[in-house]
Motif scaffolding. Sequence first.
Motif, short mmCIF file in Angstrom:
data_model
loop_
_atom_site.label_atom_id
_atom_site.label_comp_id
_atom_site.label_asym_id
_atom_site.label_seq_id
_atom_site.Cartn_x
_atom_site.Cartn_y
_atom_site.Cartn_z
N THR A 19 0.68 -1.41 0.00
CA THR A 19 -0.13 0.02 -0.11
C THR A 19 0.98 1.16 0.12
OG1 THR A 19 -0.18 -0.12 2.42
CG2 THR A 19 -2.00 -1.08 1.18
N GLU A 20 0.42 2.45 -0.61
CA GLU A 20 1.10 3.61 -0.32
C GLU A 20 0.57 4.56 0.53
OE1 GLU A 20 0.97 4.24 -5.13
OE2 GLU A 20 1.45 5.91 -4.02
N PRO A 52 -0.24 8.39 2.14
CA PRO A 52 -0.51 9.63 1.52
C PRO A 52 0.54 10.49 1.95
CG PRO A 52 -2.33 8.66 2.35
CD PRO A 52 -1.22 7.72 3.00
N GLY A 80 -2.58 14.58 2.82
CA GLY A 80 -1.33 14.30 1.74
C GLY A 80 -2.18 13.29 0.71
N TRP A 81 -1.78 13.06 -0.29
CA TRP A 81 -2.20 12.05 -1.30
C TRP A 81 -1.05 11.08 -1.75
CZ3 TRP A 81 -5.39 15.02 -5.45
CH2 TRP A 81 -6.54 15.57 -5.21
N THR A 82 -1.80 9.90 -1.94
CA THR A 82 -0.63 8.77 -2.74
C THR A 82 -0.39 9.28 -4.18
OG1 THR A 82 -2.25 7.50 -3.59
CG2 THR A 82 -1.70 7.10 -1.25
N ASN A 112 -0.78 7.48 -6.74
CA ASN A 112 -1.93 7.03 -7.60
C ASN A 112 -2.91 8.16 -7.36
OD1 ASN A 112 -0.62 4.89 -8.41
ND2 ASN A 112 -1.40 3.41 -7.19
N GLN A 113 -3.15 8.59 -6.23
CA GLN A 113 -4.33 9.34 -5.89
C GLN A 113 -4.01 10.65 -6.70
OE1 GLN A 113 -4.38 9.72 -1.80
NE2 GLN A 113 -6.25 8.10 -1.54
N ALA A 155 -4.27 9.97 -10.70
CA ALA A 155 -5.69 9.95 -11.02
C ALA A 155 -6.30 11.32 -11.03
CB ALA A 155 -6.25 8.86 -9.96
N GLU A 165 -5.05 2.26 5.88
CA GLU A 165 -4.88 1.72 4.65
C GLU A 165 -5.70 2.40 3.45
OE1 GLU A 165 -5.65 -2.46 4.56
OE2 GLU A 165 -5.41 -2.60 2.44
N VAL A 166 -4.97 2.81 2.60
CA VAL A 166 -5.53 3.43 1.29
C VAL A 166 -6.17 2.25 0.37
CG1 VAL A 166 -5.20 4.53 -1.08
CG2 VAL A 166 -4.27 5.45 1.12
N LEU A 196 -13.27 12.01 -5.82
CA LEU A 196 -12.42 11.01 -6.91
C LEU A 196 -11.96 9.73 -5.71
CD1 LEU A 196 -11.48 9.94 -9.58
CD2 LEU A 196 -9.50 11.11 -9.06
N GLY A 250 -11.31 6.55 -7.31
CA GLY A 250 -10.88 5.70 -8.28
C GLY A 250 -9.33 5.10 -7.81
N ALA A 251 -8.79 5.71 -6.97
CA ALA A 251 -7.51 5.44 -6.29
C ALA A 251 -7.61 5.06 -4.96
CB ALA A 251 -6.15 6.31 -6.74
N GLY A 252 -8.85 4.84 -4.27
CA GLY A 252 -8.87 4.55 -3.18
C GLY A 252 -8.74 5.51 -1.95
N ASN A 312 -7.74 6.21 2.55
CA ASN A 312 -7.93 5.51 3.74
C ASN A 312 -8.95 6.26 4.52
OD1 ASN A 312 -6.94 8.20 4.67
ND2 ASN A 312 -4.85 7.49 4.87
N GLN A 330 -8.73 10.22 5.22
CA GLN A 330 -9.04 11.14 3.75
C GLN A 330 -10.66 10.96 3.62
OE1 GLN A 330 -6.71 8.71 1.33
NE2 GLN A 330 -5.20 10.47 1.10
#
Lengths: 181, 162
Positions: A2-3, A5, A123-125, A127-128, A131, B15-16, B120, B122-124, B126, B129
């Motif tokens: 998992t990533e 954020p 924060g964001w990962t 992928n987030q 996307a 976990e995201v 959005l 689509g990328a999951g 946690n 968030q």
Amino acid sequence: MTETPTPVTTERIAAILQDEGIPYEIIGGSVMVAYAEFGIYFGVYDQAIGAAGNWSGAVDPSLITVALGATNEWNLTQITPMLAFSVLTPGEEGPTPSNPAEGPKPGDVISFAFRRTGILGEGWTHNQLGAWLMTTIEQVISLVRFLERQFPETTTTITGGEYIIPADDTTNTPATEEAER
Amino acid sequence: MSSTSENNPAGNAAEVREVTMERVRDIMRTFDVELGEPATTAIPGAVVSGINLNGFDVHFIVMGGYLLVRADRPTGEKTEDGNPGLFLACHAVNSSSPLPKSVVIDRTPELIVRTEVEILIGAGMNDAQLRANLGAAVDGVLEAQDKVAQVRATYDLPNEPA
């Protein structure tokens, strides 16, 4: 795997655009993506990431009722971005807002602007962020096609250049939402 | 994809991962809001859940990589009257604030004002968030309804278009 954020920065935005082969410029604190038909500024703020920009087409102010209807129609049927418009007076130093109380002057144009906002939190990962950036750009392209269909007589840009609507009308499927409850 | 999440709720929260309507309902419970039973709609893959908040119907929709939060308010204005007031009010509120978006639904005999936030997923996400987004979205759509009503009331458009 998992990533985690992490805080979003203009560097991270630029890195993703780079990976995707999208040309960009860093202007002030923003990352700008510009094509003939539109410009998007991606900016990072305290708790939010914002995308803001304009369609480059200039529309005659006599079409203001069409503009209002088209704007509502886009906002009603498409998930993002949020569309709005204003009447501008083109100028040497760039366009300035027209005074609504006075009504449009000769030479004024209707300009369309769009915005999208994302909430950053801690924060964001990767992928987030990727996307969000890519769906924003895809949706802006769909918006441009929508506006070209709504205003097929558009031949000038808001900076006084030439606007050419391509004869080819291929459309991607934008992210749509139900039109009714 | 973690396989130990059931035995490790705290780890799971950080976990995201995929956002489901069940997670949305769980997070909304932390705001003391119990959403209605989820239902499917005509759109494949869409799941809707709703609640009445502050007098507005608020819906949560999970579909196509997005979580949509919407508040709908019937206005009592007739679509056939062709009065642009609500359209202008929504546009004015949109022009002045980046979130959420306000629109007029003109598909039915009575005009409905909808305020909406798109998230959005689509990328999951946690839990933190998802909670931050839902809290901001619900507050936002309710506030925007008030703003649109206020702006609309300032227009004097009785029987003539602008």
